[in-house]
Enzyme design. Structure first.
Site, PDB file in Angstrom:
ATOM      1  N   GLU A 180       0.883  -1.262  -0.070  1.00 23.67           N
ATOM      2  CA  GLU A 180       0.047   0.155   0.068  1.00 23.67           C
ATOM      3  C   GLU A 180       0.940   1.418   0.024  1.00 23.67           C
ATOM      4  OE1 GLU A 180      -4.125  -1.027   2.368  1.00 23.67           O
ATOM      5  OE2 GLU A 180      -2.159  -0.663   3.516  1.00 23.67           O
ATOM      6  N   ASP A 219     -10.588 -10.438   4.113  1.00 20.67           N
ATOM      7  CA  ASP A 219     -11.116 -11.522   4.621  1.00 20.67           C
ATOM      8  C   ASP A 219     -12.148 -11.481   5.778  1.00 20.67           C
ATOM      9  OD1 ASP A 219      -9.773 -11.590   7.717  1.00 20.67           O
ATOM     10  OD2 ASP A 219      -8.437 -10.582   6.433  1.00 20.67           O
TER      11      ASP A 219
HETATM   12  N1  SAH Z   1       0.977 -11.364   5.927  1.00 12.09           N
HETATM   13  C1  SAH Z   1       1.418 -10.049   6.798  1.00 12.09           C
HETATM   14  C2  SAH Z   1       0.908  -9.938   8.131  1.00 12.09           C
HETATM   15  C3  SAH Z   1      -0.249  -9.215   8.329  1.00 12.09           C
HETATM   16  S1  SAH Z   1      -1.190  -9.072   9.620  1.00 12.09           S
HETATM   17  C4  SAH Z   1       2.852  -9.984   7.009  1.00 12.09           C
HETATM   18  O1  SAH Z   1       3.567 -11.097   6.842  1.00 12.09           O
HETATM   19  O2  SAH Z   1       3.615  -8.917   6.981  1.00 12.09           O
HETATM   20  C5  SAH Z   1      -2.591  -8.530   9.321  1.00 12.09           C
HETATM   21  C6  SAH Z   1      -2.625  -6.992   8.877  1.00 12.09           C
HETATM   22  O3  SAH Z   1      -3.984  -6.721   8.431  1.00 12.09           O
HETATM   23  C7  SAH Z   1      -2.712  -6.298  10.394  1.00 12.09           C
HETATM   24  O4  SAH Z   1      -2.115  -5.081   9.888  1.00 12.09           O
HETATM   25  C8  SAH Z   1      -3.991  -5.794  10.407  1.00 12.09           C
HETATM   26  O5  SAH Z   1      -4.317  -4.962  10.805  1.00 12.09           O
HETATM   27  C9  SAH Z   1      -4.807  -6.263   9.202  1.00 12.09           C
HETATM   28  N2  SAH Z   1      -5.843  -7.488   9.250  1.00 12.09           N
HETATM   29  C10 SAH Z   1      -6.460  -7.929   8.101  1.00 12.09           C
HETATM   30  N3  SAH Z   1      -7.120  -8.998   8.290  1.00 12.09           N
HETATM   31  C11 SAH Z   1      -7.195  -9.070   9.719  1.00 12.09           C
HETATM   32  C12 SAH Z   1      -7.804 -10.085  10.837  1.00 12.09           C
HETATM   33  N4  SAH Z   1      -8.540 -11.049  10.225  1.00 12.09           N
HETATM   34  N5  SAH Z   1      -7.685  -9.968  11.964  1.00 12.09           N
HETATM   35  C13 SAH Z   1      -6.641  -9.109  12.443  1.00 12.09           C
HETATM   36  N6  SAH Z   1      -6.334  -8.263  11.646  1.00 12.09           N
HETATM   37  C14 SAH Z   1      -6.049  -8.232  10.253  1.00 12.09           C
END
Ligand code: SAH
Length: 240
Positions: free
Chosen positions: A18, A205
């Site tokens: 982003e 999601d």
């Molecule tokens: N795959 C990423 C990890 C992302 S953690 C990496 O390896 O860098 C998830 C991020 O998306 C966080 O910033 C959170 O704010 C958001 N997010 C999206 N779906 C989420 C969910 N189901 N529960 C909690 N946070 C979620």
């Protein structure tokens, strides 16, 4: 120290995909490194902006916000990112603008009611009304085919990726539209500093057993595009 411009706005993202889409629109931006983060200072749509990755989770977000306020003297903040959908009427691909934010993992019972941030007297932190209205209008205008909701977003240090945990949160906090990991921490810091904040999240999601599968693909293919589109329109509409 940077000159203190009244209008300077922070653009905060959680995901590198982003931020890189935003930075592509700020070719003259320069980078300052603080606390292991790269703060990109430049201009976008006639505004002076500082763009940065918050890192993931509430502490990372709170630290980023504090540096933006103390070192870069930002006067308002916009967070864009992805989140998991909670309420029954929201779906993957919808956009949610936060009207208020709450830390779902804050619990100092029996000293304070559940969710209340101790000594703040507050569980739900409101976003700024004016910024939130502009953000909502920008999302609806630029993405007319997308469902755009406004309401409560909840945050915690947990990637919610099971149907049972999602259901638990839905029952405990039925107004919550979405769950993520940073927004309520930013809201707490912004409230303490008296700085206006707005937050927009694209649902990547459903915070259920499929969440980890949907997530990476969605961020790359959809959320980055939504985010840069909404941010550009928001800055166009925002008074300097
Ligand atoms: N795959 C990423 C990890 C992302 S953690 C990496 O390896 O860098 C998830 C991020 O998306 C966080 O910033 C959170 O704010 C958001 N997010 C999206 N779906 C989420 C969910 N189901 N529960 C909690 N946070 C979620």
């Amino acid at each position: 120290m940077l000159p203190n411009e009244p209008s300077r706005i922070a653009l905060i993202g959680a995901m590198p995909e982003e931020l890189s889409a935003v930075l592509a629109c700020m070719p003259e931006a320069h980078c300052e490194n603080v606390a292991g983060r790269q703060f990109w200072v430049g201009h976008l749509q006639g505004h002076e902006v500082v763009a940065v990755l918050s890192g993931i989770g509430k502490v990372a977000a709170a630290l980023t916000a504090t540096v933006l306020l103390e070192k870069f003297q930002v006067k308002r903040m916009l967070f864009t990112g992805v989140a998991g959908g909670l309420a029954q009427h929201v779906s993957v691909g919808d956009v949610v603008v936060a009207s208020e934010l709450l830390q779902h993992d804050m619990n100092a019972e029996p000293l304070f009611p559940q969710y209340v941030v101790p000594l703040s007297g507050c569980a739900k932190f409101k976003t700024d009304e004016d910024l939130t209205r502009i953000l909502l209008e920008s999302a609806r205008h630029t993405l007319p085919q997308v469902q755009v909701h406004a309401g409560l977003i909840i945050s915690g240090d947990q990637f919610v990726a099971s149907a049972s945990e999602s259901l638990r949160l839905q029952c405990a906090l039925p107004e919550a539209l979405a769950v993520e990991m940073e927004g309520a921490a930013l809201a707490q810091v912004c409230r303490d500093y008296g700085v206006p904040l707005c937050v927009v999240r694209t649902l990547s999601d459903r915070a259920d057993d499929e969440a980890h599968i949907d997530f990476p693909k969605f961020v790359k293919e959809v959320a980055s595009h939504y985010s840069v589109t909404i941010v550009s329109e928001f800055l166009k509409r925002l008074p300097t």
